[in-house]
Each structure stands twice: as C-alpha cells, then as structure tokens.
Write an enzyme that holds these catalytic residues in place. Structure first.
Site, PDB file in Angstrom:
ATOM      1  N   SER A 105       0.827  -1.210   0.000  1.00 14.36           N
ATOM      2  CA  SER A 105       0.000   0.000   0.000  1.00 14.36           C
ATOM      3  C   SER A 105       0.863   1.263   0.000  1.00 14.36           C
ATOM      4  O   SER A 105       1.661   1.474  -0.905  1.00 14.36           O
ATOM      5  CB  SER A 105      -0.948  -0.045   1.190  1.00 14.36           C
ATOM      6  N   ASP A 246      -1.096   1.219  -3.940  1.00 16.06           N
ATOM      7  CA  ASP A 246      -1.999   0.203  -4.485  1.00 16.06           C
ATOM      8  C   ASP A 246      -3.379   0.763  -4.782  1.00 16.06           C
ATOM      9  O   ASP A 246      -4.300   0.025  -5.122  1.00 16.06           O
ATOM     10  CB  ASP A 246      -2.096  -1.010  -3.559  1.00 16.06           C
ATOM     11  N   ASP A 248      -5.866   2.055  -3.061  1.00 20.81           N
ATOM     12  CA  ASP A 248      -7.082   1.780  -2.299  1.00 20.81           C
ATOM     13  C   ASP A 248      -7.492   2.982  -1.457  1.00 20.81           C
ATOM     14  O   ASP A 248      -8.479   2.929  -0.727  1.00 20.81           O
ATOM     15  CB  ASP A 248      -6.941   0.532  -1.426  1.00 20.81           C
TER      16      ASP A 248
END
Length: 455
Positions: A105, A246, A248
């Site tokens: 992430s 990533d 998100d």
C-alpha cells in the site's frame, strides 16, 4: 510466535521478513484452507487471480505465490500490475475462487505485502487467516501430472475493471471541462486511473506515473501531497487526486492548492448519495478518529454517523452488518459498497469529480461543508495501555477536559494495538488550545500508567 497476519494481510521488508519461501507456503496453505471451507466448487478446478503493484520485489513474490497456488492444484491467472480494489472486483466479476494482491500500500518501496481475497472479492476474516497460518507447516499430499494447476496471463482483465469504474458513474456523468491532475504515486493505478478519467472526458495531467520498480510512494502520492499541490496550481487545474501505491485510498487538492482529506470527501459523497437516494438509512460509517468537524457537519445535515474502531476492516464490518452503503477513514479509504467490496481510490476520485461536474461547484465549495477543527495527537510511550480506560484519575481528567471543551472540542485516548503506548488525541477550536489540553492529559497518563518504577 507473533501472528503473521496483520490488520491488512501479511507485510514486511521484502526478502527479509517477507521472503519467497513464506509467500509460497502462505499460498499453498490458503489454497487448502479455502478449499476445505467450501470456497471451491467440486465440479471444476479452482481459479485464483494474482495482481501486484510496481515494487521490484513484487516480481519474485508473484512468482512464489503463483508457484505455491499451482503446486496445490489451483489454476492461476496473472493480472500484472493492477490496484488492490481491481483484484477484489475481478475476483467477483470473473467468478474466481480467490484473489491475491502483492502490495504494501502506502509503505515505502523496500516493504511488500500479501493480501488475500475470498470468493466474491471479500477480505478474509480472522478465523480464516488463523487457519491459513496453522496449515503452513503441515505435510500435504501433492498433486502430480494433470493434477497441478495451470498458469496464464490476462492483462486484458484490467480493461474490465476500468469499464466497471466508468460504468459506476452512470450514463450521463461526463467530466468534460474538468482539468484533473492525477498523482499515481508511481504505483498500481498508473494505467487504470488515467484511463478512467480520460474515458469520461476529463483533461488529465499525469503526475508520478512513471514507475521503475523503485520509486513507488517516493515523495509522492497520498502521503506526500506537496508536488500535487504545486502541479494543480501550475496547470490551473480544477482538481488534484492523490492515490497511494496500491490505489485503495484517495485524497484530493482543490483549485487553490488546499488539501481535501478523507473526512471531507466522505461528507461530500454522503450528501450526494443522500440526494440520489442511495445512502442507506441516511447513515455513513466512519472511525473514532474522524474529525469533530465532520461529525458536526453530518449532524447538521441530518446524516447519522456510525463510528467504529480505527481501520478500514472495522468500517467494512459495520457496513456489511447493517447494509450501509458508504464508509471511510480520514486517511482516504472510502468504501462505496454498491460498487466495491473494499476501499477504491480511483472509484472515489471519479465520484468526487462527478459531484463537481453535476453541481458545477468547485471542490473548495463542496468541501466547505466540513469545518475541520485543529487536531493534535500526542503519543505517550512505556505505559500500561490496558488501564487507559479504567484508571479513575485518568478518566476524571479526560471528563474534565471534555466538559471544558464542550461542543468545540473532543478528547480521545487510544491504546496502541502493538506497543505499550497510549495516543492522546485532542480537537479544539484552536491548535494552541488542543496542544495545551493534549499535553496536560499526556502528563496525567504518563504519571498514572507509567511502566517505569518511580524514582
């Protein structure tokens, strides 16, 4: 032995804590546990989707994961570089049995991680994760010959994910006339984010969209906003979008260069969804760390806020338990359950831009619904965190400061999940007052809960 799974999969320094051997063993164990849990249909060979972000270490970890799954008899589809929510969506869209994403992430490049998704693109619960850990060292019967899994590449599946993102906006949602700077953090959304905004007619200015395997999250993305703020001003853009490695999570920048955080984005989307009749029970889910300004704004607008512990997994649990359609965190994790099973930064960014286009309001005007209160966080280390909520003197101090702040502030004591540490969070009408209160309470916590012997 410490639990291998953390709050969001397994993470560590690649090739040190997170090795190829661990990745392979985890994948084999996941195939066995999910199979026994009934995730795989008996009439066909199970299928797994595997994606990764742009970290160099993702290349060897992907090879290990694919080898583990195929050796356990699972057919594997390699998706290549793709956002985490893209893997989650495609697991459901392609009717796969599980998904694996290799990413850490927003963490720095040397780190990496492994996230698993069960059938339907949902994250694993703690009991499944524990079962996977327990199976890692067990002897198992290896398939041979035609029993081993096959491996194919399907980079074209990304197009289906982009089409899903665009379709979520509805047929009449054009972004023509908007200039958008998109900071891709040199990460997994370099193709998908730019393609989705371009498909909707926006003028797109790419930023940090040239990954080389080493530059992911390097002074860019949602944890380093300065270059995006400068780019928005330089190009006279209407909107800046900051994704993480990533993709998100999503933060934003308005046309004046001001950062718009996750609380403000959540408020904008909550009001938009209520107007459209899609905000279930007129409720939005947020964590206890959401700014008091957000809570006040939602109360004044007649929107209920259901608060959870910190972590997007707890937000998602509350949403799933009650059928709520919107939830998120100050950090920019926003979950729109009508379209996604997890936080999706590109999806969030598209709907934020669409709100601007439909209302013809600037992001600055839309974000003004939330008046953020100054927030101070003081960490108090080496204390007995288990007593943070029960010590009478600490509780009395918290109550007294809370009464003094009234509606113009808030106090929250939060024990760390991993360290002997208590976080003292204070919001007040001024930063100076917030710091004064936080320091007073930190001193009380230190005096009452210290693990060090008194001198």
């Amino acid at each position: 032995m410490a639990r291998l799974f953390g709050t969001d999969g397994v993470r560590g320094t690649a090739n040190l804590e997170l090795t190829a051997e661990i990745a392979l063993e985890l994948s084999v164990a996941a195939a066995h546990v999910l199979g026994e849990a009934g995730a795989f249909g008996a009439s066909r060979r199970p299928v797994a989707l595997v994606g990764r972000d742009t970290r160099a270490s993702g290349e060897f970890l992907e090879a290990a994961v694919v080898a583990g799954l195929a050796s356990a008899g699972v057919n594997v589809v390699r998706l290549g570089v793709i956002p985490t929510p893209g893997v989650a969506h495609l697991v459901g869209h392609l009717d796969a049995d599980l998904g694996v994403m290799l990413s850490a992430s927003h963490n720095p490049m040397p780190d990496n991680g492994i996230k698993f998704f069960a059938r339907g693109g949902v994250k694993l619960d703690d009991t499944i994760e524990d079962a996977i850990e327990q199976r890692m060292d067990e002897v198992w019967l290896r398939p041979t010959g035609a029993g081993v899994g096959r491996v194919i590449d399907d980079p074209g599946a990304i197009e289906a994910y982009v089409a899903h993102l665009v379709a979520s906006l509805g047929a009449d949602a054009s972004l023509e006339g908007l200039t958008v700077v998109v900071d891709c953090a040199n990460g997994a959304a370099c193709l998908t984010a730019l393609a989705a905004f371009d498909a909707q007619g926006a003028t797109v200015v790419p930023l940090h969209a040239e990954p080389d395997g080493l530059n992911i999250n390097d002074n860019c993305g949602s944890t380093h906003m300065a270059s995006l703020q400068a780019a928005v001003l330089e190009h006279g853009a209407d909107l800046g979008i900051a994704l993480d490695g990533d993709a998100d999570r999503c933060l934003a920048v308005d046309h004046t260069g001001e950062v718009v955080d996750g609380d403000q984005i959540l408020a904008i989307l909550a009001l938009a969804m209520r107007e459209q009749g899609t905000l279930h029970s007129d409720t939005v889910v947020a964590t206890v760390m959401s700014n008091l300004g957000f809570l006040n704004a939602m109360r004044d607008a007649g929107v209920h806020v259901d608060q959870t512990k910190v972590g997007d997994r707890y937000v998602l649990e509350a949403m799933n338990a009650n059928g709520f359609t919107l939830g998120g965190e100050q950090s920019g994790h926003v979950i729109m359950s009508e379209f996604a099973t997890t936080g999706d930064g590109v999806l969030t960014a598209l709907h934020l831009a669409a709100r601007m286009a439909r209302t013809r309001h600037t992001l600055r005007d839309l974000a003004a619904v939330v008046t953020r209160l100054p927030q101070v966080l003081v960490n108090v280390p080496n204390v007995n965190k288990a007593r943070a909520g029960i010590d009478p003197v600490v509780n009395a101090a918290v109550s007294a400061e809370s009464r003094a702040l009234g509606r113009n502030g808030r106090v929250l004591l939060r024990p760390s999940g991993t360290e002997p540490l208590v976080r003292v969070m204070v919001e007040a009408d001024t930063a100076e007052r917030a710091m004064e209160v936080a320091q007073r309470l930190a001193e009380v916590v230190r005096d009452r809960l210290s693990l060090e012997p008194a001198r």
